[in-house]
Design a protein around this motif. Structure first.
Motif, PDB file in Angstrom:
ATOM      1  N   GLY A  39       0.814  -1.210   0.000  1.00 34.32           N
ATOM      2  CA  GLY A  39       0.000   0.000   0.000  1.00 34.32           C
ATOM      3  C   GLY A  39       0.843   1.254   0.000  1.00 34.32           C
ATOM      4  O   GLY A  39       0.468   2.264  -0.596  1.00 34.32           O
ATOM      5  N   GLY A 188      -6.621  -2.820   4.097  1.00 37.78           N
ATOM      6  CA  GLY A 188      -5.631  -3.269   3.139  1.00 37.78           C
ATOM      7  C   GLY A 188      -4.842  -4.410   3.742  1.00 37.78           C
ATOM      8  O   GLY A 188      -5.198  -4.945   4.809  1.00 37.78           O
ATOM      9  N   ASP A 209     -13.798  -0.339   7.043  1.00 36.17           N
ATOM     10  CA  ASP A 209     -13.415  -0.054   5.662  1.00 36.17           C
ATOM     11  C   ASP A 209     -14.706   0.205   4.901  1.00 36.17           C
ATOM     12  O   ASP A 209     -15.800   0.095   5.471  1.00 36.17           O
ATOM     13  N   VAL A 211     -14.667  -0.839   1.321  1.00 38.38           N
ATOM     14  CA  VAL A 211     -14.545  -1.674   0.128  1.00 38.38           C
ATOM     15  C   VAL A 211     -15.155  -3.044   0.427  1.00 38.38           C
ATOM     16  O   VAL A 211     -14.683  -3.738   1.336  1.00 38.38           O
ATOM     17  N   GLU A 213     -15.032  -6.059  -0.825  1.00 34.54           N
ATOM     18  CA  GLU A 213     -14.172  -7.243  -0.820  1.00 34.54           C
ATOM     19  C   GLU A 213     -13.276  -7.283   0.418  1.00 34.54           C
ATOM     20  O   GLU A 213     -12.998  -8.358   0.966  1.00 34.54           O
ATOM     21  N   ARG A 214     -12.837  -6.122   0.849  1.00 31.10           N
ATOM     22  CA  ARG A 214     -11.998  -6.076   2.053  1.00 31.10           C
ATOM     23  C   ARG A 214     -12.806  -6.448   3.292  1.00 31.10           C
ATOM     24  O   ARG A 214     -12.326  -7.183   4.161  1.00 31.10           O
ATOM     25  N   PHE A 379      -4.658  -1.956  -8.285  1.00 24.95           N
ATOM     26  CA  PHE A 379      -4.560  -1.848  -6.832  1.00 24.95           C
ATOM     27  C   PHE A 379      -4.930  -0.431  -6.390  1.00 24.95           C
ATOM     28  O   PHE A 379      -5.688  -0.237  -5.427  1.00 24.95           O
ATOM     29  N   GLN A 380      -4.435   0.572  -7.099  1.00 28.14           N
ATOM     30  CA  GLN A 380      -4.702   1.956  -6.716  1.00 28.14           C
ATOM     31  C   GLN A 380      -6.182   2.305  -6.857  1.00 28.14           C
ATOM     32  O   GLN A 380      -6.746   3.019  -6.024  1.00 28.14           O
ATOM     33  N   LYS A 381      -6.827   1.751  -7.881  1.00 29.33           N
ATOM     34  CA  LYS A 381      -8.247   2.048  -8.122  1.00 29.33           C
ATOM     35  C   LYS A 381      -9.177   1.079  -7.421  1.00 29.33           C
ATOM     36  O   LYS A 381     -10.392   1.177  -7.558  1.00 29.33           O
ATOM     37  N   LYS A 382      -8.604   0.119  -6.667  1.00 33.42           N
ATOM     38  CA  LYS A 382      -9.388  -0.885  -5.933  1.00 33.42           C
ATOM     39  C   LYS A 382     -10.324  -1.637  -6.882  1.00 33.42           C
ATOM     40  O   LYS A 382     -11.499  -1.864  -6.586  1.00 33.42           O
ATOM     41  N   GLN A 383      -9.777  -2.057  -8.018  1.00 34.11           N
ATOM     42  CA  GLN A 383     -10.543  -2.789  -9.017  1.00 34.11           C
ATOM     43  C   GLN A 383     -10.342  -4.290  -8.859  1.00 34.11           C
ATOM     44  O   GLN A 383      -9.368  -4.750  -8.272  1.00 34.11           O
ATOM     45  N   ILE A 387      -6.724  -6.837  -3.236  1.00 34.06           N
ATOM     46  CA  ILE A 387      -6.359  -6.552  -1.847  1.00 34.06           C
ATOM     47  C   ILE A 387      -4.843  -6.689  -1.667  1.00 34.06           C
ATOM     48  O   ILE A 387      -4.204  -5.850  -1.047  1.00 34.06           O
TER      49      ILE A 387
END
Length: 395
Positions: A39, A188, A209, A211, A213-214, A379-383, A387
């Motif tokens: 991260g 993260g 969080d 997100v 998925e996280r 990773f930066q766009k959380k696509q 994770i």
């Protein structure tokens, strides 16, 4: 060799660069078999560009096979399988004697007023070529490399380079009472592991969080979660489930690019658009961070509690609510992980076939080195549920 190199904001490439060579008697060369995207690498991708030079090799979470050693390296030899700590420390100076390896006096970057050198992490930390590459030169290899067993997959061990020691230190420094409560802000890789470690040690963990998925990954490991998008007020939500007090401790695993800080985000963006020779001195004097996560931590911790800051910060003029912090009697602990301090504690957990920390359930993407540019963007766009991304040279 092939390596991931920085060329500007949101512009990383895989280039041909010179193979590393032994320069000092205590150097080693390793052939990298796995290297994580951290991260904190995303801060280089987005905010900390003024402290990088075009072509700098990125990455600081490697493991691999020893190819060559200098004459002063005795504890590892060619053919050994090793993990490389992200900070470079000598093991014998005053700071290392106190197990403050991230402040090693031998590798301190004194011209920048900073602590121990790091792999792949800006001029501030020595501009040492990083580990998202086919090969890596390891300075201070008489001390740094951690030998690991043959056989199990890299994922059992690669997180000893950064993720696991950083998460363990974050929990240790949070000073959670026996059977106490802790909020983990940010899920993260570091937050995920900090939450699992705190639960493993018998604490009640509430992780935050937004997100999906996280949040789902944390739930899968028995962690109680708060969806920040569903909560009108996160600290209030935490107080409501902790008897109105807040948790005994908070681990802040977000750092300088926290969501919900529009003013600081604008300042970071504008600074990032300046030429590097202008932006870097400005950031070192008057840089600001996005402090929404730290503000949440201050409000979510109970009176007399402890905040352990593990998210990376870089601002020099950050405004802090000192009245609130003083009145609540909050203790703060923060800093880079002293990786080697925690290895003996962590090794039995990662070699245990029961996998008590779930190290085999963290990486969501295992990609060849050549796909690094897309991996950074994702990773930066959380696509795509990203994770944790592991790059695998030679794959």
């Amino acid at each position: 060799m092939r390596a991931v190199t920085w060329h500007g904001k949101r512009d990383v490439r895989v280039d041909n660069v010179p193979d590393p060579k032994i320069k000092e008697p205590d150097d080693a060369i390793i052939r990298v078999t796995s290297s994580g995207i951290c991260g904190s690498d995303l801060h280089l991708y987005e905010v900390l560009g003024p402290f990088l030079g075009e072509g700098d090799v990125l990455g600081h979470e490697p493991m691999g096979i020893v190819e060559e050693t200098g004459p002063d390296v005795a504890h590892v030899k060619p053919g050994d399988r090793v993990v490389i700590p992200f900070n470079i420390s000598c093991g014998r100076c005053h700071m290392c004697d106190m197990q403050l390896f991230a402040q090693c006096e031998t590798t301190q970057v004194r011209e920048e007023g900073m602590g121990a050198a790091l792999f792949g992490y800006t001029k501030l930390y020595g501009q040492v070529p990083g580990a998202q590459a086919e090969y890596l030169r390891v300075p201070q290899a008489h001390f740094g490399p951690v030998k690991v067993p043959e056989g199990p997959p890299d994922e059992r061990f690669v997180y000893l380079s950064d993720v696991l020691p950083t998460a363990w230190q974050a929990v240790d420094w949070a000073d959670i009472p026996d059977g106490g409560t802790v909020t983990v802000l940010g899920l993260g890789p570091i937050g995920q592991m900090a939450a699992r470690i705190a639960r493993h040690l018998g604490h009640r963990v509430i992780a935050v969080d937004f997100v999906p998925e996280r949040l789902e990954l944390a739930r899968r490991h028995g962690i109680e979660v708060v969806d920040a998008d569903d909560a009108d007020d996160v600290p209030d939500a935490i107080r409501q489930i902790t008897g109105g007090r807040g948790t005994d401790s908070v681990i802040e695993a977000v750092g300088m690019e926290a969501h919900g800080s529009p003013g600081a985000k604008l300042a970071q963006t504008l600074t990032g658009l300046m030429p590097g020779n202008s932006a870097a001195p400005l950031m070192q004097r008057v840089g600001v961070d996005r402090l929404a996560a730290l503000g949440t931590a201050i409000e979510a911790v109970r009176r007399g509690g402890t905040i352990s800051i593990v998210g990376v910060y870089g601002g020099m003029t950050d405004p802090l609510p000192m009245l609130r912090m003083f009145d609540k009697g909050i203790a703060l602990r923060m800093g880079q992980a002293h990786v080697k301090k925690w290895i003996d504690t962590l090794m039995p957990l990662v070699t245990d076939d029961a996998d008590p920390l779930g190290v085999m359930d963290l990486a969501t993407h295992r990609w060849p080195l050549e796909k690094a540019p897309r991996a950074y963007e994702m990773f930066q766009k959380k696509q795509d549920g990203a994770i944790k991304v592991l790059l695998q040279p030679g794959a």
